[in-house]
Design a protein around this motif. Structure first.
Motif, PDB file in Angstrom:
ATOM      1  N   ALA A  15       0.842  -1.206   0.000  1.00  0.00           N
ATOM      2  CA  ALA A  15       0.000   0.000   0.000  1.00  0.00           C
ATOM      3  C   ALA A  15       0.871   1.248   0.000  1.00  0.00           C
ATOM      4  CB  ALA A  15      -0.937  -0.019   1.207  1.00  0.00           C
ATOM      5  N   PRO A  17       2.657   4.192  -2.929  1.00  0.00           N
ATOM      6  CA  PRO A  17       2.045   4.939  -4.037  1.00  0.00           C
ATOM      7  C   PRO A  17       1.587   4.051  -5.197  1.00  0.00           C
ATOM      8  CG  PRO A  17       4.089   5.985  -3.328  1.00  0.00           C
ATOM      9  CD  PRO A  17       3.977   4.719  -2.546  1.00  0.00           C
ATOM     10  N   LEU A  36      -3.153  -5.463   0.482  1.00  0.00           N
ATOM     11  CA  LEU A  36      -2.533  -5.976   1.707  1.00  0.00           C
ATOM     12  C   LEU A  36      -1.218  -5.253   1.950  1.00  0.00           C
ATOM     13  CD1 LEU A  36      -2.859  -9.819   1.026  1.00  0.00           C
ATOM     14  CD2 LEU A  36      -4.319  -8.431   2.525  1.00  0.00           C
ATOM     15  N   GLU A  50      10.382  13.072  -0.417  1.00  0.00           N
ATOM     16  CA  GLU A  50       9.019  13.600  -0.575  1.00  0.00           C
ATOM     17  C   GLU A  50       8.856  14.670  -1.652  1.00  0.00           C
ATOM     18  OE1 GLU A  50       7.012  13.190   3.648  1.00  0.00           O
ATOM     19  OE2 GLU A  50       8.879  14.309   3.867  1.00  0.00           O
ATOM     20  N   LEU A  52       7.961  15.973  -5.319  1.00  0.00           N
ATOM     21  CA  LEU A  52       7.166  15.523  -6.475  1.00  0.00           C
ATOM     22  C   LEU A  52       6.869  16.725  -7.369  1.00  0.00           C
ATOM     23  CD1 LEU A  52       5.928  12.897  -7.584  1.00  0.00           C
ATOM     24  CD2 LEU A  52       3.795  13.501  -6.464  1.00  0.00           C
ATOM     25  N   ARG A 100       4.342  12.830   3.118  1.00  0.00           N
ATOM     26  CA  ARG A 100       3.918  11.575   2.478  1.00  0.00           C
ATOM     27  C   ARG A 100       2.983  10.754   3.346  1.00  0.00           C
ATOM     28  NH1 ARG A 100       7.798   7.637  -1.114  1.00  0.00           N
ATOM     29  NH2 ARG A 100       6.247   6.048  -0.685  1.00  0.00           N
ATOM     30  N   VAL A 162       7.164 -10.994  -3.718  1.00  0.00           N
ATOM     31  CA  VAL A 162       5.924 -11.616  -4.190  1.00  0.00           C
ATOM     32  C   VAL A 162       6.043 -12.063  -5.647  1.00  0.00           C
ATOM     33  CG1 VAL A 162       3.488 -11.160  -4.668  1.00  0.00           C
ATOM     34  CG2 VAL A 162       4.495 -10.466  -2.488  1.00  0.00           C
ATOM     35  N   GLY A 180      20.100   4.837   0.262  1.00  0.00           N
ATOM     36  CA  GLY A 180      19.632   6.160   0.681  1.00  0.00           C
ATOM     37  C   GLY A 180      19.632   6.280   2.198  1.00  0.00           C
ATOM     38  N   PHE A 213      15.798  19.058   0.752  1.00  0.00           N
ATOM     39  CA  PHE A 213      14.450  19.308   0.232  1.00  0.00           C
ATOM     40  C   PHE A 213      13.678  20.043   1.330  1.00  0.00           C
ATOM     41  CE2 PHE A 213      13.658  15.846  -3.265  1.00  0.00           C
ATOM     42  CZ  PHE A 213      14.837  16.201  -3.886  1.00  0.00           C
ATOM     43  N   GLY A 264      16.781   1.421   0.226  1.00  0.00           N
ATOM     44  CA  GLY A 264      17.422   1.238  -1.071  1.00  0.00           C
ATOM     45  C   GLY A 264      16.574   1.861  -2.168  1.00  0.00           C
ATOM     46  N   ALA A 282       4.609  -3.639 -10.314  1.00  0.00           N
ATOM     47  CA  ALA A 282       4.664  -2.186 -10.560  1.00  0.00           C
ATOM     48  C   ALA A 282       5.428  -1.469  -9.452  1.00  0.00           C
ATOM     49  CB  ALA A 282       3.250  -1.614 -10.667  1.00  0.00           C
ATOM     50  N   ASP A 284       8.494   0.391  -7.366  1.00  0.00           N
ATOM     51  CA  ASP A 284       9.875  -0.024  -7.066  1.00  0.00           C
ATOM     52  C   ASP A 284      10.065  -1.518  -7.314  1.00  0.00           C
ATOM     53  OD1 ASP A 284      10.474   2.541  -6.268  1.00  0.00           O
ATOM     54  OD2 ASP A 284      11.216   1.983  -4.281  1.00  0.00           O
ATOM     55  N   VAL A 289      11.881   3.552 -11.428  1.00  0.00           N
ATOM     56  CA  VAL A 289      12.409   4.731 -10.736  1.00  0.00           C
ATOM     57  C   VAL A 289      13.291   5.494 -11.715  1.00  0.00           C
ATOM     58  CG1 VAL A 289      13.902   5.504  -8.839  1.00  0.00           C
ATOM     59  CG2 VAL A 289      12.336   3.615  -8.457  1.00  0.00           C
ATOM     60  N   GLY A 298       6.048   9.341  -8.492  1.00  0.00           N
ATOM     61  CA  GLY A 298       5.194   9.564  -9.663  1.00  0.00           C
ATOM     62  C   GLY A 298       5.193   8.366 -10.592  1.00  0.00           C
ATOM     63  N   ALA A 300       5.863   5.347  -9.884  1.00  0.00           N
ATOM     64  CA  ALA A 300       5.212   4.204  -9.221  1.00  0.00           C
ATOM     65  C   ALA A 300       3.691   4.318  -9.351  1.00  0.00           C
ATOM     66  CB  ALA A 300       5.614   4.155  -7.749  1.00  0.00           C
TER      67      ALA A 300
END
Ligand SMILES: Cc1cc2nc3c(=O)[nH]c(=O)nc-3n(C[C@H](O)[C@H](O)[C@H](O)COP(=O)(O)OP(=O)(O)OC[C@H]3O[C@@H](n4cnc5c(N)ncnc54)[C@H](O)[C@@H]3O)c2cc1C
Length: 405
Positions: A15, A17, A36, A50, A52, A100, A162, A180, A213, A264, A282, A284, A289, A298, A300
């Motif tokens: 859950a 973006p 899920l 954060e 965008l 976010r 998955v 990161g 930022f 990462g 879909a 990451d 990216v 965006g 994602a």
């Protein structure tokens, strides 16, 4: 009926973006969708600077709301290794730094409003195909429950397992992964709060950059992304580089840290195949990216929405085979992937440059040139001016650039 007794049209795993954008699209078109996530709070931890740009609000048809679009940005300043800055600032707002945690909850509310069901603290631990459907084993409070779906959209982020459980290799290679590390800091100063600030150099951030930022008055996400292989070569990890740099900045070194984030970032290694029977991947998890700056919110969301549209088509055709779903991979490359591949090529170019090259570029080119180099969209005339006038004293640099453009 319990949530796990239902046969879902689509189960979205993750859950973030991408998963929420997929959930919204599916629910809007009346698919029976379950989302899920193993986390206990949507949007948290944020693992993100954060930022965008407006482009993505337009693409996703989302109107920035003051609750989560907390800080308007009007430009960016790039700093070469010697500190020379290349500024670009406009009068109008070009994008936002988000909160976010609120943004993603807003997406979740939207998905549920249209009919999606969300379950948190549900970690998918196994996935198997059975009689043309997929059966997920999900750990919930030390208990394992089973959920069944016709289709799975794997939006489970950089550590995605998955898709691999269903036979699709989505492993990231070290060369195309960044580490990161970030602090949300307050009580800091000394930078233009209307701009993003990006600092380059092999001493500052090898194969990457440090960012500020701005988020509120005197508060900003201050972070670093470096090649994941770097620490094994230099014995310094992302945190070490960031801490060292912060101590060298008079406006930052006495600030307070109010949040620590690490994660990462997949910056390349695009997947030739993003589907298998009953499966689409879909965000990451699908390596969606930007390979230069590591921005993925965006892309994602756009990828999640596109995966959902192909899932809807498969539901309509009652055909969940890879053959049918694979049109998704093609459409993603046509709409976004090929553009990102060009930017990956530009990143490979940037990786060849020395600090001296960067300093020279900072002195000779404009932000517009820098953006065109990054996008791989230099026109013939721009190229001629760049190579014969602006970089004339640097034939080595011209030779590298000509190889890539
Ligand atoms: C330090 C840092 C700074 C960044 N800064 C920016 C930025 O400024 N702008 C930008 O655009 N992008 C930025 N990014 C990238 C951006 O955060 C990601 O690209 C974006 O979050 C991808 O969204 P996603 O939905 O694909 O994955 P995620 O947001 O990672 O969501 C995946 C979800 O899947 C869940 N999950 C994983 N496995 C399971 C499982 N087995 N079962 C159930 N749930 C599972 C996770 O809990 C998670 O909620 C940054 C990344 C990092 C690390």
């Amino acid at each position: 009926m319990d949530a796990n007794e239902i046969l879902y049209d689509v189960i979205v795993v993750g859950a973030g973006p991408s998963g929420l954008a997929a959930g919204i699209e599916l629910a809007k078109k009346n698919a029976n969708v379950l989302i899920l996530d193993r986390k206990q709070e949507i949007g948290c931890p944020k693992r993100c600077a954060e930022g965008l740009s407006n482009r993505w609000f337009d693409i996703m048809e989302i109107k920035p709301k003051p609750e989560w679009a907390v800080h308007a940005i009007k430009g960016a300043v790039l700093y070469g290794p010697n500190g020379k800055d290349v500024p670009m600032k406009k009068k109008e707002t070009l994008g936002y730094v988000l909160e976010r945690k609120i943004f993603e909850k807003d997406l979740a509310i939207e998905a549920v409003k249209h009919g999606a069901k969300i379950l948190l603290k549900h970690q998918v631990v196994d996935a198997k195909r059975e009689n043309g459907l997929v059966k997920l084993k999900v750990e919930v409070n030390n208990e394992v429950k089973e959920f069944k779906g016709k289709l799975i959209i794997a939006c489970d982020g950089i550590d995605s397992l998955v898709a691999r459980m269903l036979g699709l290799n989505t492993k990231n290679n070290l060369n195309d992964t960044d580490s990161g590390y970030q602090y949300e800091m307050t009580g800091i100063s000394g930078y233009d709060e209307e701009c993003l600030h990006l600092y380059f150099g092999t001493e500052v951030a090898p194969r990457g950059y440090i960012w500020i930022f701005p988020k509120r008055d005197g508060t900003a996400n201050v972070g670093i992304g470096i090649g994941a292989y770097v620490s094994s070569q230099t014995n310094l990890n992302a945190k070490n580089y960031l801490d060292r740099w912060i101590q060298s900045q008079p406006g930052l070194k006495n600030g307070s840290i109010i949040e620590v984030n690490a994660g990462g970032i997949p910056v390349g290694g695009f997947l030739d195949k993003m589907t298998a029977d009953n499966l689409l991947v879909a965000g990451d998890a699908g390596h969606m990216v930007d390979p230069i700056h590591g921005g993925g919110i965006g892309v994602a969301m756009e990828g999640g929405r596109l995966a959902a549209r192909h899932a809807l088509r498969a539901l309509k055709e009652n055909d969940y085979t890879d053959k049918t779903l694979s049109k998704y991979t093609k459409e993603w490359f046509d709409t976004r992937g090929n553009e990102l591949k060009r930017r990956l090529k530009s990143r490979h170019l940037l990786e060849q440059l020395t600090d001296d090259d960067f300093n020279y570029l900072a002195d000779s080119i404009t932000m517009e040139d820098a953006l065109a180099i990054g996008n791989g969209t230099l026109s013939k005339t721009d190229k001629a001016i760049l190579f014969t006038k602006k970089l004339v004293k640097r034939p080595g640099l011209v030779a590298i650039m000509m190889k890539y453009f």
